[in-house]
Scaffold this motif. Structure first.
Motif, PDB file in Angstrom:
ATOM      1  N   SER A  90       0.850  -1.188   0.000  1.00 54.91           N
ATOM      2  CA  SER A  90       0.000   0.000   0.000  1.00 54.91           C
ATOM      3  C   SER A  90       0.885   1.236   0.000  1.00 54.91           C
ATOM      4  O   SER A  90       1.790   1.365   0.844  1.00 54.91           O
ATOM      5  CB  SER A  90      -0.909   0.003   1.238  1.00 54.91           C
ATOM      6  N   SER A  93      -2.623   6.221  -2.597  1.00 54.95           N
ATOM      7  CA  SER A  93      -4.020   5.792  -2.697  1.00 54.95           C
ATOM      8  C   SER A  93      -4.161   4.371  -3.247  1.00 54.95           C
ATOM      9  O   SER A  93      -5.280   3.891  -3.427  1.00 54.95           O
ATOM     10  CB  SER A  93      -4.799   6.761  -3.604  1.00 54.95           C
ATOM     11  N   ARG A  94      -3.060   3.685  -3.495  1.00 54.62           N
ATOM     12  CA  ARG A  94      -3.109   2.367  -4.111  1.00 54.62           C
ATOM     13  C   ARG A  94      -2.771   1.262  -3.114  1.00 54.62           C
ATOM     14  O   ARG A  94      -1.829   1.388  -2.329  1.00 54.62           O
ATOM     15  CB  ARG A  94      -2.127   2.272  -5.282  1.00 54.62           C
ATOM     16  N   THR A  95      -3.530   0.193  -3.170  1.00 55.17           N
ATOM     17  CA  THR A  95      -3.227  -1.032  -2.439  1.00 55.17           C
ATOM     18  C   THR A  95      -3.303  -2.172  -3.439  1.00 55.17           C
ATOM     19  O   THR A  95      -4.322  -2.331  -4.127  1.00 55.17           O
ATOM     20  CB  THR A  95      -4.212  -1.271  -1.291  1.00 55.17           C
ATOM     21  N   VAL A  96      -2.243  -2.950  -3.546  1.00 53.86           N
ATOM     22  CA  VAL A  96      -2.189  -4.015  -4.559  1.00 53.86           C
ATOM     23  C   VAL A  96      -1.686  -5.303  -3.935  1.00 53.86           C
ATOM     24  O   VAL A  96      -1.047  -5.310  -2.887  1.00 53.86           O
ATOM     25  CB  VAL A  96      -1.274  -3.618  -5.740  1.00 53.86           C
TER      26      VAL A  96
END
Length: 327
Positions: A90, A93-96
């Motif tokens: 994370s 604003s991104r969580t992958v």
């Protein structure tokens, strides 16, 4: 260097592991289910500008906070390749999630969290952000992107990493540096094949034109006559339209060309295998005036070209901190 972290004596496994990863990558905080009984092994090699490591450890969370990089001058990217099970990441604003058969890009100059819940094996590359930028543009847009590497160029990149890790202990320093450059080029080729790396601040069509213009510039830096008109003609667009594309990105064409050349000069000055004097390196990358080159170099990097070369040839091999066993 090899670190083996276990629960011998009174040493907390988690404390020793945090010291090992900080020495290998950069300062991080770590969290464990059981800090004292944590176990892991970490092996590292230097491939010139690229650091390569192979680790296997219990589940944990890494946290990189702003305080960890406030005083860092040179930023890096970590490229993580999971081998046994998925990892989670994370940033912003991104969580992958990234599964085995893929790789994950992590920016070191922004806060993040990285975790895996159970024992996992990872390969990790540490690459200078400037070296990526000089090949494919800003690394800002790469934050928290996961890439499928089961086929095509990305699969070839993973094969290259795997083979290099297997052979790294057998080859000399010059060969390792060249292998590192090859890995970096393959990584960048894998990344640019994904449309997500286009500039999202402008329309898709304009972003595509800008990306093509920037790549043409990076591919032709050694041409001393490289300039805005030639770039526009090569890309099949008008000079005015080209200038507008760069204005959208808050930069000028000439400054972009100059900064790309400076980045490649800096890379050569830090290389143990790059040949030539400082002047020859400057001319190789398209600079016609050495005094202007030195002036712009100092402005961009805060030091002279000779300072960079001296630092690259006189870095002491200081042992990293930590209380893990080192073999």
């Amino acid at each position: 260097m090899k670190y083996v972290v276990d629960t011998i004596g009174n040493v907390s496994g988690g404390d020793a592991w945090q010291a090992a990863v900080t020495a290998t990558y950069f300062p991080l905080d770590t969290e464990y289910r059981n800090r004292r009984e944590f176990r892991g092994a970490l092996e590292t090699w230097s491939l010139g500008m690229v650091g390569v490591s192979r680790m296997q450890c219990d589940g944990l969370i890494y946290r990189r906070h702003r305080r960890h990089f406030l005083n860092e001058r040179d930023s890096s990217l970590l490229i993580t390749i999971p081998m046994l099970s998925e990892v989670n990441f994370s940033q912003g604003s991104r969580t992958v999630k990234c599964q085995p058969g893929g790789f994950l890009v992590e920016r070191g100059d922004a806060p993040y969290e990285f975790w895996h819940g159970r024992t996992n094996a990872l390969w990790v590359l540490k690459v200078p952000s400037a070296s990526v930028r000089s090949r494919i543009g800003s690394a800002d847009r790469l934050s928290a992107l996961s890439f499928d590497a089961t086929q095509g160029v990305a699969a070839l990149f993973l094969d290259t990493v795997r083979l290099t890790i297997e052979r790294a202990p057998e080859i000399n320093e010059a060969a390792r540096e060249l292998a590192g450059k090859h890995i970096l080029d393959m990584l960048c080729l894998s990344i640019v094949s994904d449309d997500r790396v286009l500039d999202s601040n402008v329309s898709p069509i304009r972003a595509s034109h800008l990306h093509r213009a920037e790549q043409y510039i990076r591919d032709n830096l050694k041409n001393p006559n490289l300039g805005p008109q030639g770039v526009a003609e090569a890309c099949g667009i008008s000079l005015r339209y080209l200038q507008g594309l760069f204005q959208d990105s808050d930069k000028s064409i000439n400054s972009f060309i100059r900064d790309c050349r400076l980045d490649r000069c800096a890379e050569d000055l830090m290389s143990l295998t790059a040949r030539g004097t400082i002047a020859e390196i400057a001319y190789r990358w398209g600079f016609a005036d050495q005094s202007q080159f030195c002036k712009h170099y100092r402005s961009r990097f805060g030091c002279s070209p000779s300072d960079t070369r001296r630092q690259a040839t006189n870095v002491p091999d200081a042992p990293p901190p930590g209380r893990s066993r080192r073999d």
